[in-house]
Design a protein around this motif. Structure first.
Motif, PDB file in Angstrom:
ATOM      1  N   GLU A 164      19.256  45.366  51.698  1.00 27.10           N
ATOM      2  CA  GLU A 164      17.674  45.856  52.255  1.00 27.10           C
ATOM      3  C   GLU A 164      16.636  44.148  52.147  1.00 27.10           C
ATOM      4  O   GLU A 164      15.703  43.921  52.886  1.00 27.10           O
ATOM      5  N   ALA A 165      17.078  43.271  51.297  1.00 32.92           N
ATOM      6  CA  ALA A 165      16.317  42.729  50.622  1.00 32.92           C
ATOM      7  C   ALA A 165      17.421  40.832  51.343  1.00 32.92           C
ATOM      8  O   ALA A 165      16.525  39.894  51.774  1.00 32.92           O
ATOM      9  N   MET A 166      18.130  40.951  51.161  1.00 37.72           N
ATOM     10  CA  MET A 166      19.553  39.639  51.183  1.00 37.72           C
ATOM     11  C   MET A 166      20.094  39.688  52.835  1.00 37.72           C
ATOM     12  O   MET A 166      20.717  41.019  53.204  1.00 37.72           O
ATOM     13  N   THR A 167      20.335  39.092  53.575  1.00 39.15           N
ATOM     14  CA  THR A 167      21.958  39.455  54.304  1.00 39.15           C
ATOM     15  C   THR A 167      22.866  38.765  53.888  1.00 39.15           C
ATOM     16  O   THR A 167      22.688  37.848  53.078  1.00 39.15           O
ATOM     17  N   VAL A 168      24.835  39.079  54.273  1.00 33.40           N
ATOM     18  CA  VAL A 168      25.903  38.791  54.424  1.00 33.40           C
ATOM     19  C   VAL A 168      25.810  36.925  54.218  1.00 33.40           C
ATOM     20  O   VAL A 168      26.171  35.964  53.091  1.00 33.40           O
ATOM     21  N   GLU A 169      25.566  36.159  55.508  1.00 33.77           N
ATOM     22  CA  GLU A 169      25.516  34.560  55.228  1.00 33.77           C
ATOM     23  C   GLU A 169      24.142  34.026  54.539  1.00 33.77           C
ATOM     24  O   GLU A 169      24.639  32.797  54.380  1.00 33.77           O
ATOM     25  N   SER A 170      22.910  35.275  53.882  1.00 33.44           N
ATOM     26  CA  SER A 170      22.134  34.298  53.132  1.00 33.44           C
ATOM     27  C   SER A 170      22.621  33.631  51.864  1.00 33.44           C
ATOM     28  O   SER A 170      22.973  33.117  51.209  1.00 33.44           O
ATOM     29  N   ILE A 171      23.448  34.900  51.401  1.00 36.11           N
ATOM     30  CA  ILE A 171      23.982  35.285  49.921  1.00 36.11           C
ATOM     31  C   ILE A 171      25.120  33.799  50.181  1.00 36.11           C
ATOM     32  O   ILE A 171      25.752  33.531  48.974  1.00 36.11           O
ATOM     33  N   LEU A 172      26.531  34.081  51.010  1.00 31.90           N
ATOM     34  CA  LEU A 172      27.358  32.816  51.590  1.00 31.90           C
ATOM     35  C   LEU A 172      26.428  31.250  51.274  1.00 31.90           C
ATOM     36  O   LEU A 172      27.708  30.733  50.075  1.00 31.90           O
ATOM     37  N   LYS A 173      25.600  31.773  51.562  1.00 33.19           N
ATOM     38  CA  LYS A 173      25.350  29.875  51.656  1.00 33.19           C
ATOM     39  C   LYS A 173      24.614  29.824  50.718  1.00 33.19           C
ATOM     40  O   LYS A 173      24.616  28.376  50.146  1.00 33.19           O
ATOM     41  N   ASP A 174      23.899  30.404  49.999  1.00 33.70           N
ATOM     42  CA  ASP A 174      22.723  29.993  49.073  1.00 33.70           C
ATOM     43  C   ASP A 174      23.169  30.671  48.274  1.00 33.70           C
ATOM     44  O   ASP A 174      22.697  29.001  47.139  1.00 33.70           O
ATOM     45  N   TRP A 175      24.610  31.479  47.254  1.00 38.22           N
ATOM     46  CA  TRP A 175      24.275  31.739  46.145  1.00 38.22           C
ATOM     47  C   TRP A 175      25.881  31.722  45.494  1.00 38.22           C
ATOM     48  O   TRP A 175      26.017  31.578  44.623  1.00 38.22           O
ATOM     49  N   SER A 176      26.820  32.014  46.923  1.00 39.64           N
ATOM     50  CA  SER A 176      28.339  31.269  46.387  1.00 39.64           C
ATOM     51  C   SER A 176      28.756  30.463  45.568  1.00 39.64           C
ATOM     52  O   SER A 176      29.180  30.778  44.282  1.00 39.64           O
ATOM     53  N   PRO A 177      28.003  29.627  46.535  1.00 39.19           N
ATOM     54  CA  PRO A 177      28.675  28.034  45.321  1.00 39.19           C
ATOM     55  C   PRO A 177      28.214  28.159  44.267  1.00 39.19           C
ATOM     56  O   PRO A 177      28.718  27.689  43.440  1.00 39.19           O
ATOM     57  N   LEU A 178      26.524  28.357  43.766  1.00 33.64           N
ATOM     58  CA  LEU A 178      26.545  28.617  42.526  1.00 33.64           C
ATOM     59  C   LEU A 178      27.549  29.730  41.850  1.00 33.64           C
ATOM     60  O   LEU A 178      27.916  29.605  40.671  1.00 33.64           O
ATOM     61  N   ILE A 179      27.656  30.541  42.417  1.00 34.51           N
ATOM     62  CA  ILE A 179      28.464  31.723  41.797  1.00 34.51           C
ATOM     63  C   ILE A 179      29.963  31.009  41.363  1.00 34.51           C
ATOM     64  O   ILE A 179      30.593  31.709  40.083  1.00 34.51           O
ATOM     65  N   VAL A 180      30.890  30.534  42.257  1.00 33.80           N
ATOM     66  CA  VAL A 180      31.794  30.213  42.589  1.00 33.80           C
ATOM     67  C   VAL A 180      31.967  29.248  40.798  1.00 33.80           C
ATOM     68  O   VAL A 180      32.757  28.590  39.874  1.00 33.80           O
ATOM     69  N   SER A 181      30.933  28.029  40.514  1.00 30.32           N
ATOM     70  CA  SER A 181      31.156  27.180  39.893  1.00 30.32           C
ATOM     71  C   SER A 181      30.471  27.431  38.680  1.00 30.32           C
ATOM     72  O   SER A 181      30.950  26.772  37.526  1.00 30.32           O
ATOM     73  N   VAL A 182      29.657  28.701  38.566  1.00 25.08           N
ATOM     74  CA  VAL A 182      29.553  29.555  37.352  1.00 25.08           C
ATOM     75  C   VAL A 182      31.335  30.093  36.778  1.00 25.08           C
ATOM     76  O   VAL A 182      31.437  29.834  35.306  1.00 25.08           O
ATOM     77  N   ALA A 183      31.660  30.549  37.421  1.00 22.02           N
ATOM     78  CA  ALA A 183      32.765  31.442  36.727  1.00 22.02           C
ATOM     79  C   ALA A 183      33.957  30.247  36.157  1.00 22.02           C
ATOM     80  O   ALA A 183      34.602  30.352  35.949  1.00 22.02           O
ATOM     81  N   ARG A 184      33.955  28.900  37.762  1.00 22.68           N
ATOM     82  CA  ARG A 184      35.273  27.874  37.528  1.00 22.68           C
ATOM     83  C   ARG A 184      34.660  26.979  35.493  1.00 22.68           C
ATOM     84  O   ARG A 184      34.960  26.829  34.729  1.00 22.68           O
ATOM     85  N   GLU A 185      33.164  26.863  35.709  1.00 23.13           N
ATOM     86  CA  GLU A 185      33.199  26.288  34.210  1.00 23.13           C
ATOM     87  C   GLU A 185      33.258  27.421  32.696  1.00 23.13           C
ATOM     88  O   GLU A 185      33.730  27.158  31.938  1.00 23.13           O
ATOM     89  N   ILE A 186      33.166  28.878  33.083  1.00 24.14           N
ATOM     90  CA  ILE A 186      33.429  29.875  32.072  1.00 24.14           C
ATOM     91  C   ILE A 186      34.328  29.448  32.011  1.00 24.14           C
ATOM     92  O   ILE A 186      35.563  29.624  30.723  1.00 24.14           O
ATOM     93  N   ASN A 187      36.319  29.464  33.045  1.00 25.08           N
ATOM     94  CA  ASN A 187      37.292  28.956  32.643  1.00 25.08           C
ATOM     95  C   ASN A 187      37.510  27.564  32.139  1.00 25.08           C
ATOM     96  O   ASN A 187      38.324  28.009  31.280  1.00 25.08           O
ATOM     97  N   THR A 188      36.856  26.895  32.330  1.00 29.56           N
ATOM     98  CA  THR A 188      36.815  25.568  31.330  1.00 29.56           C
ATOM     99  C   THR A 188      36.841  25.346  30.007  1.00 29.56           C
ATOM    100  O   THR A 188      37.494  25.098  29.706  1.00 29.56           O
ATOM    101  N   ARG A 189      35.398  26.244  30.207  1.00 28.45           N
ATOM    102  CA  ARG A 189      34.984  26.813  28.530  1.00 28.45           C
ATOM    103  C   ARG A 189      36.208  27.466  27.726  1.00 28.45           C
ATOM    104  O   ARG A 189      36.613  27.223  26.270  1.00 28.45           O
ATOM    105  N   LEU A 190      36.749  28.332  28.321  1.00 28.84           N
ATOM    106  CA  LEU A 190      37.971  28.923  27.246  1.00 28.84           C
ATOM    107  C   LEU A 190      38.616  28.573  27.424  1.00 28.84           C
ATOM    108  O   LEU A 190      39.296  28.328  26.350  1.00 28.84           O
ATOM    109  N   ALA A 191      39.782  27.330  28.783  1.00 26.50           N
ATOM    110  CA  ALA A 191      39.743  27.450  27.823  1.00 26.50           C
ATOM    111  C   ALA A 191      40.578  26.166  26.700  1.00 26.50           C
ATOM    112  O   ALA A 191      41.101  25.739  26.046  1.00 26.50           O
ATOM    113  N   GLU A 192      39.209  24.590  26.980  1.00 28.62           N
ATOM    114  CA  GLU A 192      39.415  24.348  25.574  1.00 28.62           C
ATOM    115  C   GLU A 192      38.243  25.415  23.949  1.00 28.62           C
ATOM    116  O   GLU A 192      38.145  24.578  23.774  1.00 28.62           O
ATOM    117  N   GLY A 193      38.130  26.190  24.692  1.00 26.39           N
ATOM    118  CA  GLY A 193      37.544  27.124  23.290  1.00 26.39           C
ATOM    119  C   GLY A 193      36.821  26.870  22.907  1.00 26.39           C
ATOM    120  O   GLY A 193      35.649  27.098  22.070  1.00 26.39           O
TER     121      GLY A 193
END
Length: 270
Positions: free
Chosen positions: A235-264
């Motif tokens: 009701e507040a956001m569209t799929v298109e705006s979420i994928l454009k504006d926020w999905s890169p940040l979400i993917v980046s954060v997940a990658r950072e968590i994975n990297t830090r887990l691997a490094e301890g």
């Protein structure tokens, strides 16, 4: 709902039935049955009354059950909270991801959760719900089928194909919501696309007005797999705006968590 003992338990020489009965007794308590007598527990579990009485008494003496009411019915004690808290603190994946979940909650103002696989379902050890999506609280559904949720698909996408097939074969595939993707071939297509895109997208598949972007997280040291899910109101956001504006940040954060887990390394400032 209590879990049934595995049929292989009778053939396992290390399996201790008395311990199993104690845990089965603990699992009968929930919102629908906040308290019960040992005789009620015995009927529910198909257990001898004497065995249920001994199990309930032992758990009471250990502090995991309280006695309430005139008839001395049992209920879960506050000590049970300690077990859940210890799990959250001891699990490397949860401990390392939690600061990033808080960061995403502040940054996106969306609902943020961490999902993990338990059997064929996803459970949510950490959840931060936005004001716009308070109506999407899990409530009566503390777990959701993995096959038809974005977080579940993200987890499955990080697993080997044989494990994925094992989970799906054990799942009762049916629509949870009108837009749920529940057919086997379409689920497998969705998992393949998630592996290609790096995230799973879910639109009103588990709750109305819910759009979720989810990415897998893996602890290579323990082989634990989870998913970071960020949910917005349609009701507040569209799929298109979420994928454009926020999905890169979400993917980046997940990658950072994975990297830090691997490094301890853990936490935002590690």
């Amino acid at each position: 709902m209590t879990k049934k003992t595995s049929p292989d338990a009778d053939r396992d020489p290390l399996f201790v039935n008395s311990v199993a009965k104690a845990f089965q007794l603990l699992e009968i308590f929930d919102k629908a049955r906040p308290s019960a007598s040992f005789s009620q527990a015995a009927r529910e579990l198909g257990m001898e009354k004497s065995a249920a009485q001994r199990a309930a008494h032992t758990l009471w003496r250990l502090g995991y059950l309280d006695k309430v009411g005139r008839d001395g019915e049992y209920r879960l004690s506050r000590r049970c909270l300690d077990m859940g808290q210890r799990y959250l603190e001891a699990n490397r994946l949860i401990a390392s991801a939690s600061p990033f979940l808080k960061f995403l909650r502040r940054k996106t103002s969306a609902s943020v959760n961490l999902a993990m696989l338990d059997g064929t379902d996803t459970v949510f050890p950490v959840r931060y719900t936005s004001l716009e999506m308070l109506g999407n609280d899990l409530g009566e559904r503390p777990r959701l089928p993995a096959y038809c949720t974005a977080t579940g698909i993200a987890i499955l996408a990080a697993m080997p194909d044989e494990k994925v097939q094992e989970v799906l074969n054990k799942s009762e595939l049916k629509p949870l919501m009108p837009k749920s993707i529940w057919q086997m071939d379409k689920i497998l297509e969705r998992i393949a696309k998630t592996r290609e895109d790096g995230y799973a997208l879910g639109v009103e598949e588990d709750f109305a007005s819910d759009i979720t972007v989810a990415c897998s997280i893996r602890d290579a040291h323990t082989n634990d797999v989870a998913a970071l899910g960020v949910s917005y109101s349609s009701e507040a956001m569209t799929v298109e705006s979420i994928l454009k504006d926020w999905s890169p940040l979400i993917v980046s954060v997940a990658r950072e968590i994975n990297t830090r887990l691997a490094e301890g390394a853990f936490g935002l400032d590690a």
